[in-house]
Design an enzyme around this catalytic site. Structure first.
Site, PDB file in Angstrom:
ATOM      1  CB  SER A  12      -0.887  -0.032   1.243  1.00 27.39           C
ATOM      2  OG  SER A  12      -1.495   1.213   1.444  1.00 27.39           O
ATOM      3  CB  CYS A  72      -5.194   3.377 -10.014  1.00 27.26           C
ATOM      4  SG  CYS A  72      -5.458   4.197 -11.565  1.00 27.26           S
ATOM      5  CG  ASN A  78      -2.386  -3.696  -9.817  1.00 25.12           C
ATOM      6  OD1 ASN A  78      -1.883  -3.929  -8.714  1.00 25.12           O
ATOM      7  ND2 ASN A  78      -2.122  -2.612 -10.505  1.00 25.12           N
ATOM      8  CB  THR A  79      -2.801  -6.063  -5.543  1.00 21.17           C
ATOM      9  OG1 THR A  79      -3.382  -4.772  -5.679  1.00 21.17           O
ATOM     10  CG2 THR A  79      -1.288  -5.937  -5.553  1.00 21.17           C
ATOM     11  N   GLY A 117       1.469 -11.960  -4.681  1.00 22.89           N
ATOM     12  CA  GLY A 117       2.278 -13.141  -4.372  1.00 22.89           C
ATOM     13  C   GLY A 117       1.495 -14.416  -4.638  1.00 22.89           C
ATOM     14  N   GLY A 143       1.176 -12.023 -11.562  1.00 24.79           N
ATOM     15  CA  GLY A 143       0.469 -12.452 -10.363  1.00 24.79           C
ATOM     16  C   GLY A 143       0.991 -13.767  -9.819  1.00 24.79           C
ATOM     17  N   GLY A 144       1.753 -13.693  -8.736  1.00 24.79           N
ATOM     18  CA  GLY A 144       2.176 -14.900  -8.032  1.00 24.79           C
ATOM     19  C   GLY A 144       3.224 -15.735  -8.732  1.00 24.79           C
ATOM     20  CB  ALA A 176       5.626  -7.375  -8.328  1.00 24.07           C
TER      21      ALA A 176
HETATM   22  C1  LIG Z   1       5.844  -3.142  -3.855  1.00 23.13           C
HETATM   23  C2  LIG Z   1       4.820  -3.126  -4.960  1.00 23.13           C
HETATM   24  C3  LIG Z   1       4.455  -1.926  -5.550  1.00 23.13           C
HETATM   25  C4  LIG Z   1       3.523  -1.893  -6.601  1.00 23.13           C
HETATM   26  N1  LIG Z   1       3.241  -0.714  -7.229  1.00 23.13           N
HETATM   27  C5  LIG Z   1       2.519  -0.720  -8.399  1.00 23.13           C
HETATM   28  C6  LIG Z   1       2.403   0.448  -9.192  1.00 23.13           C
HETATM   29  O1  LIG Z   1       2.946   1.519  -8.874  1.00 23.13           O
HETATM   30  N2  LIG Z   1       1.678   0.374 -10.349  1.00 23.13           N
HETATM   31  C7  LIG Z   1       1.080  -0.793 -10.774  1.00 23.13           C
HETATM   32  O2  LIG Z   1       0.456  -0.817 -11.848  1.00 23.13           O
HETATM   33  N3  LIG Z   1       1.183  -1.928 -10.028  1.00 23.13           N
HETATM   34  C8  LIG Z   1       1.895  -1.914  -8.869  1.00 23.13           C
HETATM   35  N4  LIG Z   1       2.058  -3.090  -8.151  1.00 23.13           N
HETATM   36  C9  LIG Z   1       1.357  -4.329  -8.592  1.00 23.13           C
HETATM   37  C10 LIG Z   1       2.266  -5.266  -9.403  1.00 23.13           C
HETATM   38  O3  LIG Z   1       2.656  -4.673 -10.628  1.00 23.13           O
HETATM   39  C11 LIG Z   1       1.567  -6.600  -9.706  1.00 23.13           C
HETATM   40  O4  LIG Z   1       0.471  -6.369 -10.565  1.00 23.13           O
HETATM   41  C12 LIG Z   1       1.058  -7.321  -8.459  1.00 23.13           C
HETATM   42  O5  LIG Z   1       1.948  -7.153  -7.393  1.00 23.13           O
HETATM   43  C13 LIG Z   1       0.875  -8.820  -8.724  1.00 23.13           C
HETATM   44  O6  LIG Z   1       2.107  -9.435  -9.031  1.00 23.13           O
HETATM   45  P1  LIG Z   1       2.958 -10.293  -7.969  1.00 23.13           P
HETATM   46  O7  LIG Z   1       2.045 -11.336  -7.399  1.00 23.13           O
HETATM   47  O8  LIG Z   1       4.108 -10.827  -8.746  1.00 23.13           O
HETATM   48  O9  LIG Z   1       3.411  -9.337  -6.888  1.00 23.13           O
HETATM   49  C14 LIG Z   1       2.949  -3.112  -7.052  1.00 23.13           C
HETATM   50  C15 LIG Z   1       3.303  -4.318  -6.428  1.00 23.13           C
HETATM   51  C16 LIG Z   1       4.228  -4.352  -5.401  1.00 23.13           C
HETATM   52  C17 LIG Z   1       4.595  -5.655  -4.765  1.00 23.13           C
END
Ligand SMILES: Cc1cc2nc3c(=O)[nH]c(=O)nc-3n(C[C@H](O)[C@H](O)[C@H](O)COP(=O)(O)O)c2cc1C
Length: 358
Positions: A124, A194, A257-258, A285, A316-317, A338
């Site tokens: 966040s 967003c 995204n998340t 994750g 994603g994950g 990420a």
């Molecule tokens: C620390 C962090 C910061 C993030 N900031 C952004 C962001 O600025 N813009 C965006 O589109 N997604 C952002 N995300 C989302 C990631 O791009 C991604 O869609 C999401 O974390 C799912 O992938 P993961 O499971 O590999 O973490 C962020 C994720 C993390 C972990």
């Protein structure tokens, strides 16, 4: 095994921005690559794998990630004006038992500072942004940090402001696009996952606004390669409408995204300090991998049915080479990590070793 994260969750966003990246990602050792044979939006890359918008806060992070073999690096989302980061902490560990299905996401998650495998986290930040000339200059450094067979993507978005009309909001997206386009970033990505104006949920779930934003951006950026970053869609009809918009105005869709959940500490209090809105935050994750894979599979099916040509970036994950392969098999043209990359600077190298042909 989890390694020292290159974004340190025990430090503030500003400290990470100024002093990061941390751990092995920052050791300056450059991964030697063979031949770049894979394709990413018309650019040759060694492997269609990288880090999505978020963990790469600035050019120092992007340079270090390129050096470790992440061939597609997305510079963290910027805005058309400065924007403050949410209060510390901005990242916490969560410990779901298995998939974070929508049923599971209805229950509060307990967050703490113990990062364990299988790794899931909540983040966040509120999408902080530096002054425009600061990020524009820094993006130029990130662009030149890309080696042969590597590509820098710049993510941007519009800002919600009090008493704003829909048109003003859309115009801010377009302004951010113009400012992003002024850098030499070869690929642009707009973050549609967003908040929309008027507490309406995310922009990507209002497909009318999504279309207006996307068309406006295309008009400004000409033929530059352009990715739409979105969240998970429950309805196929909505995903198909998104696909139609991408087919008309974009080159690619990146998702997911998340996912949102209520996050509390072990005593039941709001885990992330600040406004009550921060009781809910994005989770990512391992727990959301099911959703990312499902999104990619359904989108690939729609793309085939309709004969669309956009590419799909699966997110994603992704924590292991096997996860990468699952996304490729699901229909992703490229894959991003990420959370997994943050705790494993060698993830790209492991994927290249496991799947030398991409
Ligand atoms: C620390 C962090 C910061 C993030 N900031 C952004 C962001 O600025 N813009 C965006 O589109 N997604 C952002 N995300 C989302 C990631 O791009 C991604 O869609 C999401 O974390 C799912 O992938 P993961 O499971 O590999 O973490 C962020 C994720 C993390 C972990």
């Amino acid at each position: 095994m989890l390694q020292e994260p290159f974004y340190d969750p025990t430090k503030s966003y500003e400290e990470n921005y100024d002093k990061g990246p941390y751990g092995a990602l920052a050791d300056g050792k450059v991964f030697a690559q063979g031949e770049s044979k894979a394709d990413f939006l018309g650019f040759k890359v060694y492997a269609p794998f990288g880090i999505p918008a978020g963990p790469l806060l600035n050019s120092k992070f992007c340079k270090a990630a390129f050096e470790k073999g992440f061939d597609i690096c997305v510079y963290k989302t910027v805005r058309s004006d400065t924007f403050a980061c949410h209060p510390f902490p901005n990242v916490l560990a969560i410990h779901p038992k298995g998939d974070l299905t929508f049923e599971e996401l209805k229950k509060p998650l307990v967050a703490d500072t113990t990062y364990t495998e299988p790794l899931s986290i909540t983040n966040s930040f509120g999408v902080p942004s530096k002054q425009v000339p600061v990020w524009q200059e820094d993006v130029k450094k990130a662009v030149v940090a890309a080696g042969k067979g590597q590509v820098l993507v710049l993510s941007f978005m519009g800002t919600v402001k009090p008493n704003q009309t829909q048109q003003e909001f859309i115009d801010d997206y377009i302004l951010a696009a113009r400012l992003a386009h002024e850098t030499d970033a070869p690929v642009l990505e707009t973050n549609l996952s967003c908040p929309n104006i008027g507490n309406e949920g995310l922009v990507c779930y209002n497909l009318e606004v999504t279309e207006k934003v996307t068309k406006g951006i295309r008009d400004i950026i000409g033929s530059k390669k352009f990715i739409l970053k979105v969240g998970y869609y429950k309805e196929d009809s909505e995903l198909e409408r998104l696909a139609e918009i991408a087919n008309e105005y974009a080159d690619s869709i990146s998702g997911i995204n998340t996912l949102q959940a209520e996050v509390r500490d072990i005593t039941g209090n709001q885990a992330l300090p600040g406004s009550p809105a921060r009781l809910r935050s994005g989770v990512c994750g391992v727990g959301i991998r099911w959703a990312g894979l499902d999104f990619v599979r359904r989108l690939a099916k729609i793309r085939e049915k309709r004969g669309f040509k956009f590419s799909i970036e699966g997110v994603g994950g992704v924590l292991t080479p096997t996860d990468y392969k699952a996304y490729r098999d699901a229909g992703a043209d490229s894959v991003m990590s990420a959370t997994g990359a943050m705790w494993n600077p060698y993830l790209a190298q492991e994927i290249k070793k496991a799947y030398p042909n991409g």
